[in-house]
Write a protein that holds these residues in place. Structure first.
Motif, PDB file in Angstrom:
ATOM      1  N   GLN A   1       1.972 -24.098  -2.946  1.00 45.50           N
ATOM      2  CA  GLN A   1       1.316 -23.919  -1.653  1.00 45.50           C
ATOM      3  C   GLN A   1       2.306 -23.741  -0.509  1.00 45.50           C
ATOM      4  N   LYS A   2       3.405 -23.057  -0.781  1.00 48.01           N
ATOM      5  CA  LYS A   2       4.385 -22.703   0.237  1.00 48.01           C
ATOM      6  C   LYS A   2       3.965 -21.344   0.819  1.00 48.01           C
ATOM      7  N   TRP A   3       2.945 -21.372   1.649  1.00 50.27           N
ATOM      8  CA  TRP A   3       2.271 -20.141   2.028  1.00 50.27           C
ATOM      9  C   TRP A   3       3.128 -19.196   2.853  1.00 50.27           C
ATOM     10  N   GLN A   4       3.947 -19.706   3.753  1.00 50.68           N
ATOM     11  CA  GLN A   4       4.813 -18.813   4.528  1.00 50.68           C
ATOM     12  C   GLN A   4       5.800 -18.101   3.607  1.00 50.68           C
ATOM     13  N   GLN A   5       6.307 -18.841   2.634  1.00 47.74           N
ATOM     14  CA  GLN A   5       7.246 -18.244   1.681  1.00 47.74           C
ATOM     15  C   GLN A   5       6.549 -17.189   0.819  1.00 47.74           C
TER      16      GLN A   5
ATOM     17  N   ASN B   1      -0.357 -11.852  -1.284  1.00 46.35           N
ATOM     18  CA  ASN B   1      -0.144 -11.612   0.134  1.00 46.35           C
ATOM     19  C   ASN B   1      -1.409 -11.923   0.923  1.00 46.35           C
ATOM     20  N   ALA B   2      -2.561 -11.504   0.384  1.00 46.31           N
ATOM     21  CA  ALA B   2      -3.836 -11.769   1.052  1.00 46.31           C
ATOM     22  C   ALA B   2      -4.116 -13.264   1.127  1.00 46.31           C
ATOM     23  N   GLU B   3      -3.885 -13.968   0.025  1.00 48.18           N
ATOM     24  CA  GLU B   3      -4.164 -15.404   0.013  1.00 48.18           C
ATOM     25  C   GLU B   3      -3.258 -16.145   0.985  1.00 48.18           C
ATOM     26  N   ALA B   4      -1.965 -15.786   0.994  1.00 46.12           N
ATOM     27  CA  ALA B   4      -1.030 -16.447   1.896  1.00 46.12           C
ATOM     28  C   ALA B   4      -1.379 -16.144   3.355  1.00 46.12           C
TER      29      ALA B   4
ATOM     30  N   GLU C   1      -4.305 -18.253   4.402  1.00 41.60           N
ATOM     31  CA  GLU C   1      -3.950 -19.666   4.582  1.00 41.60           C
ATOM     32  C   GLU C   1      -3.143 -19.878   5.860  1.00 41.60           C
ATOM     33  N   LEU C   2      -2.432 -18.837   6.298  1.00 46.25           N
ATOM     34  CA  LEU C   2      -1.643 -18.924   7.530  1.00 46.25           C
ATOM     35  C   LEU C   2      -2.445 -18.541   8.768  1.00 46.25           C
ATOM     36  N   GLY C   3      -3.743 -18.238   8.564  1.00 45.92           N
ATOM     37  CA  GLY C   3      -4.602 -17.907   9.696  1.00 45.92           C
ATOM     38  C   GLY C   3      -4.584 -16.456  10.101  1.00 45.92           C
ATOM     39  N   ASN C   4      -4.007 -15.604   9.277  1.00 46.25           N
ATOM     40  CA  ASN C   4      -3.927 -14.175   9.585  1.00 46.25           C
ATOM     41  C   ASN C   4      -4.960 -13.426   8.745  1.00 46.25           C
ATOM     42  N   SER C   5      -6.223 -13.553   9.135  1.00 50.27           N
ATOM     43  CA  SER C   5      -7.295 -12.958   8.337  1.00 50.27           C
ATOM     44  C   SER C   5      -7.227 -11.430   8.345  1.00 50.27           C
ATOM     45  N   ALA C   6      -6.727 -10.851   9.426  1.00 51.40           N
ATOM     46  CA  ALA C   6      -6.653  -9.390   9.501  1.00 51.40           C
ATOM     47  C   ALA C   6      -5.762  -8.833   8.391  1.00 51.40           C
ATOM     48  N   GLN C   7      -4.576  -9.417   8.222  1.00 50.92           N
ATOM     49  CA  GLN C   7      -3.677  -8.960   7.168  1.00 50.92           C
ATOM     50  C   GLN C   7      -4.263  -9.273   5.791  1.00 50.92           C
ATOM     51  N   ALA C   8      -4.900 -10.422   5.663  1.00 49.81           N
ATOM     52  CA  ALA C   8      -5.515 -10.779   4.387  1.00 49.81           C
ATOM     53  C   ALA C   8      -6.544  -9.730   3.981  1.00 49.81           C
ATOM     54  N   LEU C   9      -7.348  -9.285   4.898  1.00 50.31           N
ATOM     55  CA  LEU C   9      -8.376  -8.292   4.599  1.00 50.31           C
ATOM     56  C   LEU C   9      -7.765  -6.933   4.239  1.00 50.31           C
ATOM     57  N   ILE C  10      -6.646  -6.591   4.868  1.00 47.37           N
ATOM     58  CA  ILE C  10      -5.976  -5.321   4.563  1.00 47.37           C
ATOM     59  C   ILE C  10      -5.487  -5.313   3.118  1.00 47.37           C
ATOM     60  N   SER C  11      -4.788  -6.372   2.708  1.00 44.32           N
ATOM     61  CA  SER C  11      -4.254  -6.433   1.343  1.00 44.32           C
ATOM     62  C   SER C  11      -5.373  -6.532   0.316  1.00 44.32           C
ATOM     63  N   LEU C  12      -6.409  -7.310   0.630  1.00 46.53           N
ATOM     64  CA  LEU C  12      -7.541  -7.437  -0.278  1.00 46.53           C
ATOM     65  C   LEU C  12      -8.259  -6.102  -0.457  1.00 46.53           C
ATOM     66  N   GLU C  13      -8.431  -5.374   0.626  1.00 47.44           N
ATOM     67  CA  GLU C  13      -9.151  -4.100   0.560  1.00 47.44           C
ATOM     68  C   GLU C  13      -8.400  -3.064  -0.275  1.00 47.44           C
TER      69      GLU C  13
ATOM     70  N   PRO D   1     -15.710 -11.087   5.952  1.00 49.72           N
ATOM     71  CA  PRO D   1     -15.644 -12.370   6.663  1.00 49.72           C
ATOM     72  C   PRO D   1     -14.218 -12.743   7.049  1.00 49.72           C
ATOM     73  N   THR D   2     -14.076 -13.321   8.235  1.00 53.10           N
ATOM     74  CA  THR D   2     -12.769 -13.783   8.702  1.00 53.10           C
ATOM     75  C   THR D   2     -12.661 -15.303   8.682  1.00 53.10           C
ATOM     76  N   ASP D   3     -13.763 -15.975   8.417  1.00 57.19           N
ATOM     77  CA  ASP D   3     -13.720 -17.429   8.257  1.00 57.19           C
ATOM     78  C   ASP D   3     -12.793 -17.774   7.092  1.00 57.19           C
ATOM     79  N   LYS D   4     -11.878 -18.709   7.313  1.00 59.27           N
ATOM     80  CA  LYS D   4     -10.846 -18.984   6.314  1.00 59.27           C
ATOM     81  C   LYS D   4     -11.431 -19.400   4.983  1.00 59.27           C
ATOM     82  N   ALA D   5     -12.391 -20.283   4.972  1.00 54.97           N
ATOM     83  CA  ALA D   5     -12.970 -20.765   3.714  1.00 54.97           C
ATOM     84  C   ALA D   5     -13.694 -19.644   2.972  1.00 54.97           C
ATOM     85  N   ALA D   6     -14.479 -18.847   3.691  1.00 54.98           N
ATOM     86  CA  ALA D   6     -15.210 -17.756   3.048  1.00 54.98           C
ATOM     87  C   ALA D   6     -14.259 -16.697   2.510  1.00 54.98           C
TER      88      ALA D   6
END
Length: 497
Positions: A236-240, A389-392, A395-407, A426-431
């Motif tokens: 869970q070293k998310w920044q790394q 990359n999306a998961e990290a 977890e770091l609060g960057n939902s925009a980047q998470a959605l880009i990698s996931l898509e 969804p941009t909610d972290k848990a969802a």
């Protein structure tokens, strides 16, 4: 892209290691097996003399990765059938020990535990031989540095497989100098992870981004960075995780292969999506090279060119896909279907489903050879880097980047499917976390990650509880009893076993 030269050489090198190729079991004191002098092998006492010896040793290290204990029954037992995606398969009476992993009743005496343990420590032993002996050889210094970096990658890969399977394990970073150094205790997993990260950091600093055609299949900088990201994810070293995966993405070395199903066929091995694969080959004039049983043990049972029918997908996995997701049919061979390669699967047989990712078209079968022995094992893919990359990012609060990698991953899966997979919004972290976990589930299904993914996510009891999984025990497998006995109690058992 197939490369027979490297695949052939990695096996042939094993013939030269002689006594040095024998396993050094971390806990064992009985070394009587060393008295045997294998015929036709170069004696260890005259090895490690020149660059040619160094090359043979490194190639032999890679060759060992495709052995039985690394890719067949032991790997299936400890890394696959415990999950909700896979079950034993074959006939009910065949290899019933797999059921003990499926329902979490396995005891410390089961042979697959020892096989997995031995397989990983054999890899580590090969790597340690390279790291201990090559520095003294007079040879090209750039090649020497690369060989040492390759060995660090392989050692890190094997220790990662060990630590996520058993927790604390003996950490051996040097060859034993005498009998007093054979029997060492388990090292806390935090220290093992630190050693893995050190190896991967040092490997990434030296390894090239890519190779010429004669060396395709060797560990690259991208492989070291990607494995480091995966190791960091388990801690869970998310920044790394984010930083490492961003380096891989930014390198420009990788892209998603357009056709998900074709990605896993022999003709498309070492593709643009491949970050690291265990190299296998079928050479009609060389059975020693054609020794992989990875595909054979999982192949469609009861047909010529198929296989033994173990590690079969479950109904739960088949039901996990969204409507219209082409990855379902690309991952699972169903009874009665005709595969994209044109193989008609009988409607009646021992198992309703088989692993399509390990499948080799029946027409490629060569009489007298293991079915599917030319099929590489995909270890690290670019799709997983994007999902890490999306998961990290999430977890770091960057939902925009998470959605880009996931898509990016979903867009490839969507492909030409008549039913369009919707974008995740969804941009909610848990969802979004749940959506990313679901995507990992279906994207990486039957690739020997699901079991450990669920555990690292803290969902073991929720997902596997109905199968018998218990918190505080089944996060890890039991230490092989034979290793405890050989250590005279220096090794201690995991709680609950």
């Amino acid at each position: 892209m197939k490369n027979i030269g490297f695949k052939n050489n990695v096996k042939q090198a094993g013939l030269y290691l002689g006594l040095l190729s024998l396993l050094i079991v971390p806990s064992s004191c009985d070394q009587s097996f060393l008295d045997t002098d294998p015929q036709g092998k170069q004696a260890g006492t005259v090895f490690w003399q020149n660059e040619g010896d160094a090359t043979k040793a490194v190639n032999a290290m890679y060759a060992n990765l495709r052995g039985w204990n690394n890719t067949a029954f032991a790997a299936i037992a400890l890394e696959s059938v415990g999950s909700d995606d896979a079950e034993k398969g074959s006939t009910p009476s065949d290899a019933t020990f797999f059921n003990d992993y499926d329902n979490f009743s396995v005891g410390s005496g089961d042979g697959q535990l020892g096989g997995f343990w031995s397989g990983q420590y054999q890899n580590i032993n090969y790597a340690n031989q390279v790291l201990d002996n090559i520095p003294a050889i007079s040879m090209d210094e750039t090649l020497k540095a690369r060989y040492l970096a390759e060995a660090k990658f392989i050692r890190a890969y094997s220790y990662f497989r060990l630590v996520r399977a058993f927790g604390d394990v003996p950490l051996r970073l040097k060859l034993p100098k005498d009998a007093t150094e054979y029997n060492i205790p388990r090292t806390p997993k935090a220290e093992v992870y630190a050693a893995i990260e050190k190896d991967l950091t040092e490997a990434a600093a030296v390894l090239p981004l890519s190779y010429g055609s004669s060396d395709i299949g060797r560990a690259t900088k991208g492989a070291a960075l990607s494995l480091h990201a995966k190791v960091s994810m388990y801690q869970q070293k998310w920044q790394q995780v984010f930083d490492l995966t961003t380096q891989v993405i930014s390198s420009g070395q990788y892209s998603l292969f357009p056709n998900y199903e074709a990605l896993f066929r022999v003709a498309n091995e070492n593709s643009t999506e491949s970050i690291f694969e265990i190299q296998n080959e079928l050479l009609p004039n060389n059975k020693d090279v054609s020794n992989s049983q990875y595909s054979q043990v999982q192949g469609v049972r009861g047909v010529t060119g198929g296989g033994w029918g173990f590690n079969t997908p479950t109904t739960a996995l088949a039901n996990a896909y969204e409507a219209g997701d082409p990855r379902r049919d690309a991952t699972i061979i169903f009874r009665g279907e005709t595969t994209p390669s044109g193989d008609a699967i009988p409607a009646v047989g021992d198992n309703p489903m088989y692993n399509q990712k390990s499948y080799v078209p029946f027409a490629l079968y060569t009489t007298g050879f293991n079915e599917g022995s030319q099929q590489n094992v995909r270890v690290l893919r670019y799709a997983e880097v994007l999902l890490m990359n999306a998961e990290a990012a999430n977890e770091l609060g960057n939902s925009a980047q998470a959605l880009i990698s996931l898509e990016l991953v979903r867009a490839r899966a969507r492909g030409t499917s008549k039913t369009i997979l919707p974008k995740v919004t969804p941009t909610d972290k848990a969802a979004l976390r749940t959506a990313i976990w679901n995507e990992r589930h279906v994207e990486l299904a039957m690739e020997f990650d699901r079991y450990f993914d669920v555990i690292r996510q803290g969902r073991g009891e929720a997902v596997f509880g109905s199968k018998g999984w218990k918190a505080g025990k089944n996060e890890v497998w039991p230490i092989p009893q034979n290793e405890i006995d050989l250590s005279a109690g220096v090794l201690v058992q995991n709680p609950g076993y």
